[in-house]
Scaffold this motif. Sequence first.
Motif, mmCIF file in Angstrom:
data_model
loop_
_atom_site.group_PDB
_atom_site.id
_atom_site.type_symbol
_atom_site.label_atom_id
_atom_site.label_comp_id
_atom_site.label_asym_id
_atom_site.label_seq_id
_atom_site.Cartn_x
_atom_site.Cartn_y
_atom_site.Cartn_z
ATOM 1 N N ARG A 45 -3.357 27.562 -18.929
ATOM 2 C CA ARG A 45 -2.163 27.492 -19.772
ATOM 3 C C ARG A 45 -1.415 28.829 -19.732
ATOM 4 O O ARG A 45 -1.995 29.896 -19.872
ATOM 5 C CB ARG A 45 -2.554 27.165 -21.215
ATOM 6 C CG ARG A 45 -1.370 26.850 -22.107
ATOM 7 C CD ARG A 45 -1.816 26.523 -23.503
ATOM 8 N NE ARG A 45 -0.683 26.232 -24.373
ATOM 9 C CZ ARG A 45 -0.711 26.270 -25.688
ATOM 10 N NH1 ARG A 45 -1.821 26.604 -26.309
ATOM 11 N NH2 ARG A 45 0.372 25.983 -26.399
ATOM 12 N N GLY A 46 -0.114 28.738 -19.504
ATOM 13 C CA GLY A 46 0.713 29.932 -19.417
ATOM 14 C C GLY A 46 0.973 30.391 -18.003
ATOM 15 O O GLY A 46 1.847 31.242 -17.788
ATOM 16 N N ASN A 51 3.038 25.828 -16.386
ATOM 17 C CA ASN A 51 4.343 25.754 -17.061
ATOM 18 C C ASN A 51 5.265 24.754 -16.364
ATOM 19 O O ASN A 51 5.996 24.003 -17.026
ATOM 20 C CB ASN A 51 5.003 27.126 -17.094
ATOM 21 C CG ASN A 51 4.302 28.086 -18.038
ATOM 22 O OD1 ASN A 51 3.431 27.683 -18.823
ATOM 23 N ND2 ASN A 51 4.656 29.363 -17.958
ATOM 24 N N GLY A 241 2.573 28.046 -24.620
ATOM 25 C CA GLY A 241 1.753 29.112 -25.183
ATOM 26 C C GLY A 241 2.485 30.381 -25.514
ATOM 27 O O GLY A 241 1.850 31.409 -25.767
ATOM 28 N N LEU A 242 3.818 30.343 -25.530
ATOM 29 C CA LEU A 242 4.570 31.544 -25.866
ATOM 30 C C LEU A 242 4.686 31.756 -27.373
ATOM 31 O O LEU A 242 5.113 32.807 -27.827
ATOM 32 C CB LEU A 242 5.969 31.476 -25.244
ATOM 33 C CG LEU A 242 6.000 31.436 -23.710
ATOM 34 C CD1 LEU A 242 7.428 31.256 -23.220
ATOM 35 C CD2 LEU A 242 5.375 32.689 -23.117
#
Length: 363
Positions: A45-46, A51, A241-242
């Motif tokens: 993730r990220g 993304n 995940g930001l």
Amino acid sequence: MSETIVADGARRSDAIAIARVICILGVVYVHAWTGQNGETLDALRGTAQENLRWALMEIFGRSAVPLLGMISGWLVAGSQSARHWQGHVRRKARTIALPMILWNGLAILLVSGAAWFGSLSAPVPTSPWWVVEELLIVSRNPDINVQMPFLRDLFLCMVAAPLLVRSPGWALWLVVMAAVAAHVAGLGPPVLMRASILCFFTLGILARRGGWERRAIALPLATAVLPFALLISVQLYVMVGLAELPSLPLRNAIDLAVRVAAALAFWRLAWALAGSGVRGVLLRIEPFAFFLFCAHLILIWLFGPLLGQMFGPLGSPLYPVYLVIQPLLVLGAVMLIATLLRRIAPGAATMLSGGRIRPVRGQ
């Protein structure tokens, strides 16, 4: 004047067909093969590739599906036959429920069979009740054909349609608000797997009464897409995940707002495509769209790993290419299979497509 009305009606019919194509092709991204388990996906993730996967899923997949529900509600609201419960439900059982059950049976036979007798990592029957749940989707989402709750809930909406199309506007808005509340609260099963489907189906009926589709196509394309672009940016900012994940009800509320905006954006896009040079190509694909919706996960389960040996799993250098073209690969396979089936077993092709793929003339 009458010629203009006829032309607009023909273009609207084309736009509905094109909307089905782009929505169902987008659904493939939601279920695209990754070659990774849940734990590894969380670890990735990220990353740029994860993304990209989330962006494709949200923009073209989950966000486009509500338009299918609205189109179904819009069409049923204009159908006189929908007011006659027995005949209406019999037709929808033949065109929605029966194909769902047949495809779920094929999924067990082919996917679980490949896992049982081969090396495929896939769900296998654990009990007779597991088989019943996979076939009929009684109280939980299936393990193999995870897209089928849409058809299950759509059929239940169709069962209620004769009552809904006779209801006054205020009653329909009460249904919408109840469905929204259930979606935000995370409620639904075992009555509805996804309460939002009832929400959009009912909104489709209201749209027919209020002429919302005409108002939408009167908007400039950029204006119609802007709310979706802004909301999907917020959702993607959170999902990749930001930002810290908000509470589940707030996530569900944001999700529903994105879906409403997406329905507007994709309808306006479909209208634009119906007047463009790609109209003919998209209309030739449309008869296969339902078949694609039902078959795509079986194909991904069976052939995703094989092509994955060439491109690699999520995280490999060539995986983004594989990810982007997966809907087109599945579409090509579906059109080939459906065309052969129509020639070899036209009755089976008609049943599996819910009557949308007709036998070749002369057969």
